[in-house]
Scaffold this motif. Structure first.
Motif, PDB file in Angstrom:
ATOM      1  N   THR A 125       0.827  -1.200   0.000  1.00 39.44           N
ATOM      2  CA  THR A 125       0.000   0.000   0.000  1.00 39.44           C
ATOM      3  C   THR A 125       0.863   1.253   0.000  1.00 39.44           C
ATOM      4  O   THR A 125       1.807   1.384   0.781  1.00 39.44           O
ATOM      5  CB  THR A 125      -0.922   0.020   1.231  1.00 39.44           C
ATOM      6  OG1 THR A 125      -1.755  -1.137   1.208  1.00 39.44           O
ATOM      7  CG2 THR A 125      -1.805   1.257   1.233  1.00 39.44           C
ATOM      8  N   ARG A 126       0.508   2.180  -0.909  1.00 34.70           N
ATOM      9  CA  ARG A 126       1.180   3.472  -0.959  1.00 34.70           C
ATOM     10  C   ARG A 126       0.371   4.463  -0.121  1.00 34.70           C
ATOM     11  O   ARG A 126      -0.853   4.490  -0.195  1.00 34.70           O
ATOM     12  CB  ARG A 126       1.307   3.945  -2.410  1.00 34.70           C
ATOM     13  CG  ARG A 126       2.070   2.955  -3.273  1.00 34.70           C
ATOM     14  CD  ARG A 126       2.070   3.360  -4.736  1.00 34.70           C
ATOM     15  NE  ARG A 126       2.896   4.544  -4.989  1.00 34.70           N
ATOM     16  CZ  ARG A 126       3.057   5.088  -6.199  1.00 34.70           C
ATOM     17  NH1 ARG A 126       2.424   4.570  -7.249  1.00 34.70           N
ATOM     18  NH2 ARG A 126       3.835   6.155  -6.362  1.00 34.70           N
ATOM     19  N   LEU A 127       1.070   5.289   0.647  1.00 33.12           N
ATOM     20  CA  LEU A 127       0.394   6.126   1.634  1.00 33.12           C
ATOM     21  C   LEU A 127       0.925   7.554   1.623  1.00 33.12           C
ATOM     22  O   LEU A 127       2.097   7.796   1.336  1.00 33.12           O
ATOM     23  CB  LEU A 127       0.607   5.560   3.045  1.00 33.12           C
ATOM     24  CG  LEU A 127       0.047   4.168   3.333  1.00 33.12           C
ATOM     25  CD1 LEU A 127       0.655   3.624   4.624  1.00 33.12           C
ATOM     26  CD2 LEU A 127      -1.468   4.218   3.441  1.00 33.12           C
ATOM     27  N   LEU A 128       0.033   8.472   1.958  1.00 38.52           N
ATOM     28  CA  LEU A 128       0.434   9.847   2.213  1.00 38.52           C
ATOM     29  C   LEU A 128      -0.358  10.380   3.399  1.00 38.52           C
ATOM     30  O   LEU A 128      -1.592  10.300   3.410  1.00 38.52           O
ATOM     31  CB  LEU A 128       0.193  10.747   0.996  1.00 38.52           C
ATOM     32  CG  LEU A 128       0.535  12.220   1.239  1.00 38.52           C
ATOM     33  CD1 LEU A 128       2.044  12.406   1.365  1.00 38.52           C
ATOM     34  CD2 LEU A 128      -0.016  13.118   0.145  1.00 38.52           C
ATOM     35  N   LEU A 129       0.345  10.908   4.370  1.00 41.89           N
ATOM     36  CA  LEU A 129      -0.256  11.524   5.553  1.00 41.89           C
ATOM     37  C   LEU A 129       0.042  13.018   5.491  1.00 41.89           C
ATOM     38  O   LEU A 129       1.212  13.424   5.421  1.00 41.89           O
ATOM     39  CB  LEU A 129       0.343  10.901   6.818  1.00 41.89           C
ATOM     40  CG  LEU A 129      -0.032  11.521   8.159  1.00 41.89           C
ATOM     41  CD1 LEU A 129      -1.528  11.414   8.431  1.00 41.89           C
ATOM     42  CD2 LEU A 129       0.771  10.856   9.286  1.00 41.89           C
ATOM     43  N   SER A 130      -1.003  13.840   5.512  1.00 39.96           N
ATOM     44  CA  SER A 130      -0.796  15.277   5.317  1.00 39.96           C
ATOM     45  C   SER A 130      -0.124  15.954   6.509  1.00 39.96           C
ATOM     46  O   SER A 130       0.516  16.989   6.353  1.00 39.96           O
ATOM     47  CB  SER A 130      -2.131  15.970   5.019  1.00 39.96           C
ATOM     48  OG  SER A 130      -2.986  15.935   6.151  1.00 39.96           O
ATOM     49  N   ASP A 131      -0.269  15.388   7.707  1.00 37.59           N
ATOM     50  CA  ASP A 131       0.342  15.976   8.899  1.00 37.59           C
ATOM     51  C   ASP A 131       0.799  14.875   9.839  1.00 37.59           C
ATOM     52  O   ASP A 131      -0.013  14.250  10.526  1.00 37.59           O
ATOM     53  CB  ASP A 131      -0.658  16.904   9.605  1.00 37.59           C
ATOM     54  CG  ASP A 131      -0.081  17.531  10.864  1.00 37.59           C
ATOM     55  OD1 ASP A 131       1.135  17.395  11.101  1.00 37.59           O
ATOM     56  OD2 ASP A 131      -0.848  18.154  11.621  1.00 37.59           O
ATOM     57  N   ALA A 132       2.086  14.647   9.873  1.00 33.97           N
ATOM     58  CA  ALA A 132       2.630  13.566  10.698  1.00 33.97           C
ATOM     59  C   ALA A 132       2.452  13.826  12.185  1.00 33.97           C
ATOM     60  O   ALA A 132       2.370  12.884  12.977  1.00 33.97           O
ATOM     61  CB  ALA A 132       4.109  13.363  10.379  1.00 33.97           C
ATOM     62  N   GLU A 165       4.115  13.252   5.399  1.00 35.53           N
ATOM     63  CA  GLU A 165       4.959  12.058   5.399  1.00 35.53           C
ATOM     64  C   GLU A 165       4.353  11.041   4.451  1.00 35.53           C
ATOM     65  O   GLU A 165       3.137  10.816   4.450  1.00 35.53           O
ATOM     66  CB  GLU A 165       5.053  11.479   6.805  1.00 35.53           C
ATOM     67  CG  GLU A 165       6.074  10.361   6.954  1.00 35.53           C
ATOM     68  CD  GLU A 165       7.511  10.857   6.833  1.00 35.53           C
ATOM     69  OE1 GLU A 165       8.371  10.050   6.417  1.00 35.53           O
ATOM     70  OE2 GLU A 165       7.773  12.031   7.133  1.00 35.53           O
ATOM     71  N   GLY A 166       5.203  10.437   3.625  1.00 36.66           N
ATOM     72  CA  GLY A 166       4.716   9.413   2.709  1.00 36.66           C
ATOM     73  C   GLY A 166       5.113   9.671   1.269  1.00 36.66           C
ATOM     74  O   GLY A 166       6.099  10.368   0.993  1.00 36.66           O
ATOM     75  N   ASP A 167       4.333   9.118   0.371  1.00 33.11           N
ATOM     76  CA  ASP A 167       4.642   9.094  -1.057  1.00 33.11           C
ATOM     77  C   ASP A 167       3.889  10.208  -1.789  1.00 33.11           C
ATOM     78  O   ASP A 167       2.705  10.084  -2.089  1.00 33.11           O
ATOM     79  CB  ASP A 167       4.253   7.721  -1.616  1.00 33.11           C
ATOM     80  CG  ASP A 167       4.640   7.548  -3.066  1.00 33.11           C
ATOM     81  OD1 ASP A 167       5.181   8.491  -3.670  1.00 33.11           O
ATOM     82  OD2 ASP A 167       4.387   6.443  -3.603  1.00 33.11           O
TER      83      ASP A 167
END
Length: 218
Positions: A125-132, A165-167
């Motif tokens: 799974t590819r993930l992106l978190l807008s605010d770590a 954080e993430g892709d």
């Protein structure tokens, strides 16, 4: 003519009737008391059963999850279950169950504070978190960081300004260049739902997303 009853007999009959009525009233009172006790026990049992469910519902943050599918040149959006806002595993499972031949990803708005983009793939799974830094307060954000093998400590998160954080390139092959996503993330004056709206407009499914949000009362 029948002889009239003596006063003594009349008193006895009257006392006997009063005594019988008193017993009947006591029996009625006892039956009513038993019913009340049974009702109280039933309500207490129902309360005990519903308490865990209420607690679970209270743990689910506000927001929305939307599954987005790109298939045969068309966009399709559908609402995701609330559990996806609290569990990355739940979100991944729900998206994989769509079993589309095209691209599938999920947009998760959590409390309008931050968002997560989840894109299941055979290689992972590819993930992106807008605010770590949201990982300090939200389980799903912490789960995303763990999945990304991010080893930043809680102390570092507490001292840090919000950062993604993430892709950043996880949607670049279907219409959202990494640089454009970076610009949207830099717009810190926007709420998470507004940032997701920008992503939808850039990629061309703003109307489909809006229709789902309308049904959700957003």
């Amino acid at each position: 003519m029948r002889p009239r009853p003596t006063t003594q007999t009349g008193v006895f009959v009257t006392y006997q009737g009063w005594h019988t009525n008193r017993i009947a009233r006591r029996q009625a009172w006892s039956r009513w008391l038993v019913k009340v006790c049974r009702l109280g026990l039933a309500l207490a049992h129902m309360g005990a059963q519903s308490a865990p469910a209420q607690g679970q519902a209270a743990d689910i943050p506000d927001g929305f999850g939307v599954a987005v599918v790109r298939e045969d040149g068309k966009w399709r959006c559908s609402a995701m279950r609330k559990a996806a806002l609290n569990s990355l595993t739940a979100a991944e499972t729900e998206l994989r169950e769509l079993r589309s031949a095209g691209a599938v990803f999920g947009l998760l708005d959590v409390d309008d504070e931050f968002f997560v983009i989840v894109r299941p793939a055979p290689a992972g799974t590819r993930l992106l978190l807008s605010d770590a830094t949201a990982a300090l307060d939200y389980d799903i954000a912490a789960e995303v960081l763990e999945k990304l093998d991010n080893d930043i400590s809680s102390e570092e998160l507490e001292e840090a300004d919000p950062f993604e954080e993430g892709d950043l390139g996880l949607l670049s092959d279907i219409g959202l260049p990494e640089a454009v996503l970076g610009v949207i993330l830099d717009e810190s004056d926007l709420y998470a739902d507004e940032q997701l709206g920008r992503i939808a407009r850039e990629m061309g499914f703003a109307d489909e997303l809006s229709a789902v949000l309308d049904r959700l009362g957003r």
